[in-house]
Enzyme design. Sequence first.
Site, PDB file in Angstrom:
ATOM      1  N   LYS A 154      24.569  18.051   0.413  1.00 25.49           N
ATOM      2  CA  LYS A 154      23.935  19.378   0.536  1.00 25.49           C
ATOM      3  C   LYS A 154      22.983  19.637  -0.628  1.00 25.49           C
ATOM      4  O   LYS A 154      21.887  20.174  -0.442  1.00 25.49           O
ATOM      5  CB  LYS A 154      25.016  20.465   0.612  1.00 25.49           C
ATOM      6  CG  LYS A 154      25.796  20.423   1.929  1.00 25.49           C
ATOM      7  CD  LYS A 154      27.049  21.291   1.910  1.00 25.49           C
ATOM      8  CE  LYS A 154      27.856  21.064   3.190  1.00 25.49           C
ATOM      9  NZ  LYS A 154      29.145  21.810   3.211  1.00 25.49           N
ATOM     10  N   GLN A 200      33.067  25.120  -0.539  1.00 26.40           N
ATOM     11  CA  GLN A 200      33.406  23.942   0.268  1.00 26.40           C
ATOM     12  C   GLN A 200      34.898  23.975   0.625  1.00 26.40           C
ATOM     13  O   GLN A 200      35.754  24.122  -0.237  1.00 26.40           O
ATOM     14  CB  GLN A 200      33.063  22.665  -0.512  1.00 26.40           C
ATOM     15  CG  GLN A 200      33.254  21.387   0.281  1.00 26.40           C
ATOM     16  CD  GLN A 200      32.292  21.268   1.465  1.00 26.40           C
ATOM     17  OE1 GLN A 200      31.107  21.598   1.363  1.00 26.40           O
ATOM     18  NE2 GLN A 200      32.790  20.812   2.607  1.00 26.40           N
ATOM     19  N   ASP A 223      27.279  29.989   5.296  1.00 32.46           N
ATOM     20  CA  ASP A 223      28.147  29.204   6.182  1.00 32.46           C
ATOM     21  C   ASP A 223      28.532  30.018   7.428  1.00 32.46           C
ATOM     22  O   ASP A 223      29.053  29.466   8.393  1.00 32.46           O
ATOM     23  CB  ASP A 223      29.431  28.788   5.441  1.00 32.46           C
ATOM     24  CG  ASP A 223      29.360  27.353   4.915  1.00 32.46           C
ATOM     25  OD1 ASP A 223      28.537  26.576   5.439  1.00 32.46           O
ATOM     26  OD2 ASP A 223      30.132  27.019   3.997  1.00 32.46           O
TER      27      ASP A 223
END
Length: 285
Positions: A53, A97, A120
Amino acid sequence: MDTRVIDGVALARRLREAIRERAAELAKRGRTPGLVAIRVGDDPASKVYVSTKMRVSVEVGIYSEHVELGADATEEELLRRIQALNAEPRIHGILVQLPLPKHIATDRILEAIAPEKDVDGFHPCNVGLLATGQPRFVPCTPAGVMAMLETEGIALDGREAVIIGRSNIVGKPMALLLLQKGATVTICHSRTQDLSSHTRRADIVVAAVGRPHLVGAGMVKPGAVVIDVGINRLSDGRLVGDVAFQSMLGKVACVTPVPGGVGPMTVTMLMANTVRAAELASRAA
Ligand code: NAD
């Protein structure tokens, strides 16, 4: 039947070009999009995902930071980091994460991220917007699958879609997105009886389970579209999906490979969400 193998790498490359142009447009006005990824602990797969990412952020012109916390970091410490980032105007996207270590309540953490920085799309506010058909940030993996289906010109209206997996990250938002495009949607999961009876009538099958080769050719109808979200590391080190890829060739209309299918699309959608967050912030300013 000729089976089309959907090339997620090529498609992601094309989409990233457009994202880069939008990021450059913002940068020209002194509003370079900023993304922070927070990782807690030593999960090796999470390390790989976050470094990918970060690398792609740089490629598309997004300013990025990687916050690494030890496995013994407390929930309070993580919450404090998030609150500071919520107030930081140079940062438009915050991602934590997953999975987090067991002593940290994931829900509490996800709810602490400012909804307008939740790239997200896991905050209940963004989940609600998606469920009511007014999406702001769509979770990256299902968003990537939808982008693939659209670019491949796969019709969804009135078609039968079966999703295997009911997670908040993939299965559930995937179902909402397909529903919004007019598909008749079934969600199968670990308690589903006779999985094949569902998958065999599907025009579109999305497998998001985490079981190597769960879906074989006998479980899909000829001419179906098969999307493999699964990522599984075999004992010999190979990376495979949830679908027995080779067995699909010649039987289905389209299939995605692993690696090189949904994975690159997921990262690309994260970049698109971050640029969108920066655009929305710039409009609101
Ligand atoms: P998860 O573990 O949260 O959910 C798995 C789901 O599979 C559950 O809903 C469970 O009910 C269902 N399931 C388990 N065994 C089953 C069975 N035998 N039959 C039917 N359903 C069954 O996982 P997740 O986060 O949704 O991820 C699923 C897979 O997708 C994993 O392999 C993960 O690594 C991968 N993934 C890939 C990407 C990507 O970018 N390609 C992104 C996210 C997740």
